[in-house]
Design a protein around this motif. Structure first.
Motif, short mmCIF file in Angstrom:
data_model
loop_
_atom_site.label_atom_id
_atom_site.label_comp_id
_atom_site.label_asym_id
_atom_site.label_seq_id
_atom_site.Cartn_x
_atom_site.Cartn_y
_atom_site.Cartn_z
N ASP A 43 -19.14 22.45 20.32
CA ASP A 43 -18.73 23.24 21.47
C ASP A 43 -17.78 22.45 22.37
OD1 ASP A 43 -20.28 25.30 20.55
OD2 ASP A 43 -21.92 24.99 21.98
N ALA A 44 -18.06 21.16 22.55
CA ALA A 44 -17.20 20.32 23.40
C ALA A 44 -15.80 20.22 22.81
CB ALA A 44 -17.82 18.93 23.56
N ALA A 45 -15.71 20.08 21.49
CA ALA A 45 -14.41 19.99 20.83
C ALA A 45 -13.65 21.31 20.94
CB ALA A 45 -14.59 19.60 19.37
N GLN A 46 -14.35 22.42 20.75
CA GLN A 46 -13.70 23.73 20.83
C GLN A 46 -13.20 24.01 22.23
OE1 GLN A 46 -16.26 26.99 19.74
NE2 GLN A 46 -14.57 28.42 19.51
N GLN A 47 -14.00 23.70 23.24
CA GLN A 47 -13.62 23.97 24.62
C GLN A 47 -12.39 23.16 25.04
OE1 GLN A 47 -17.21 23.07 26.74
NE2 GLN A 47 -18.32 24.82 25.86
N ARG A 48 -12.18 22.02 24.41
CA ARG A 48 -11.06 21.14 24.79
C ARG A 48 -9.89 21.23 23.84
NH1 ARG A 48 -15.79 19.59 26.45
NH2 ARG A 48 -16.04 18.55 28.47
N GLY A 49 -9.93 22.16 22.90
CA GLY A 49 -8.82 22.37 21.98
C GLY A 49 -8.58 21.21 21.05
N CYS A 50 -9.64 20.53 20.63
CA CYS A 50 -9.51 19.35 19.78
C CYS A 50 -9.28 19.74 18.32
CB CYS A 50 -10.74 18.46 19.89
SG CYS A 50 -10.98 17.75 21.53
N SER A 51 -8.42 19.00 17.66
CA SER A 51 -8.11 19.27 16.25
C SER A 51 -9.00 18.48 15.32
CB SER A 51 -6.65 18.92 15.96
OG SER A 51 -6.44 17.52 16.10
N MET A 52 -9.83 17.59 15.86
CA MET A 52 -10.64 16.72 15.01
C MET A 52 -11.79 16.15 15.82
SD MET A 52 -9.39 13.33 12.90
CE MET A 52 -8.02 14.29 12.21
N ILE A 53 -12.90 15.89 15.12
CA ILE A 53 -14.03 15.17 15.70
C ILE A 53 -14.19 13.87 14.92
CG2 ILE A 53 -16.52 15.13 16.11
CD1 ILE A 53 -16.43 18.16 16.37
N VAL A 54 -14.26 12.77 15.64
CA VAL A 54 -14.49 11.45 15.04
C VAL A 54 -15.92 11.04 15.36
CG1 VAL A 54 -13.86 9.00 15.11
CG2 VAL A 54 -12.07 10.76 15.22
#
Length: 272
Positions: free
Chosen positions: A228-239
């Motif tokens: 959810d945090a990645a989606q809310q911030r428009g992130c293209s990747m999770i490390v």
């Protein structure tokens, strides 16, 4: 990030893995190696495994030849250097062997012909044992934007630290970097070595500014919080680091790594 290895298998997600691998190779001026595993070489003498298995050998050989021919045709129109490696045995064995001379393994989120809701054992084994990072590509994804924001899951563990270090080529290209820490309820004596600021300090020494994000757990799974945090911030990747808790228990009973692999929504960069 010059040596990029892509798992070659004739499943619905191969084209996406191919395109993601090509995109990374173009971004970093790299080379793509396609690793295709065949259960057993067609030239093996004798019928050691029974007539049914022997009958499948030419089928597997023909499928491998078709996939290679199709890939060669597709790559003839591309501007990226590449090569094809065939391996007799299980996919995970061939990919693990090739990881020793790779900067990144690009794999799919699910086992071919297996229920998509079941986490991939191949990806789990690669994340745990590969000698380079693993990039898990979601179903339907065929492009990666290395300039988009990026989220780093940070818990101060050795695994998270290694993921942070090995992802530096990607982190340096990201327009924004979020260092996300989930406030888990840990037992006494279960603290990790490094506090949240340590990851930010490491990035700052490389000239990278990041935003520290502390995420309350509130009874939710760590994987859901990070997604959810990645989606809310428009992130293209999770490390993130893989299998950072008591590893045997996490492999058998679950954990954040398994939960992340159960539902991969954005490319997932993992290393143990």
């Amino acid at each position: 990030m010059k040596a990029i290895t892509v798992h070659a298998f004739d499943d619905d997600s191969f084209e996406g893995r191919l395109q993601v691998g090509l995109g990374l190779a173009r971004a970093f001026g790299g080379h793509v190696t396609f690793v295709n595993a065949i259960p057993i070489e067609a030239s093996v003498p004798g019928d050691f495994y029974g007539a049914a298995f022997a009958a499948m050998v030419p089928v597997w050989r023909e499928a491998a030849d078709r996939l290679r021919a199709k890939t060669e045709a597709d790559m003839s129109n591309e501007d990226v250097p590449w090569n094809w490696v065939e391996f007799a045995g299980a996919s995970v064995t061939g990919l693990l062997r090739h990881s020793a001379i790779s900067d990144l393994l690009v794999v799919g989120a699910h086992e071919p012909q297996i229920d998509a809701r079941v986490p991939s054992t191949t990806v789990g084994d690669l994340a745990l044992h590969a000698r380079c990072p693993v990039l898990v590509v979601p179903d339907g994804q065929d492009i990666i934007d290395v300039g988009a924001p990026l989220l780093v899951g940070w818990d101060g563990s050795a695994e998270a630290s290694r993921a942070l270090r090995t992802a530096m080529p990607l982190i340096q290209r990201a327009s924004r970097v979020f260092l996300a820490s989930v406030q888990e309820n840990r037992a006494a004596g279960d603290d990790y070595d490094l506090p949240p600021l340590a990851g930010a300090e490491y990035l700052s020494r490389h000239g990278i500014e990041c935003e520290i994000v502390e995420l309350p757990q509130a009874g939710r799974k760590v994987a859901d919080i990070l997604r959810d945090a990645a989606q809310q911030r428009g992130c293209s990747m999770i490390v993130m680091g893989a299998y950072g808790h008591w590893r045997l228990a996490e492999r058998v009973f679950g954990g954040a790594t398994r939960d992340m692999l159960r539902d991969v929504r954005v490319p997932l960069f993992m290393t143990h």
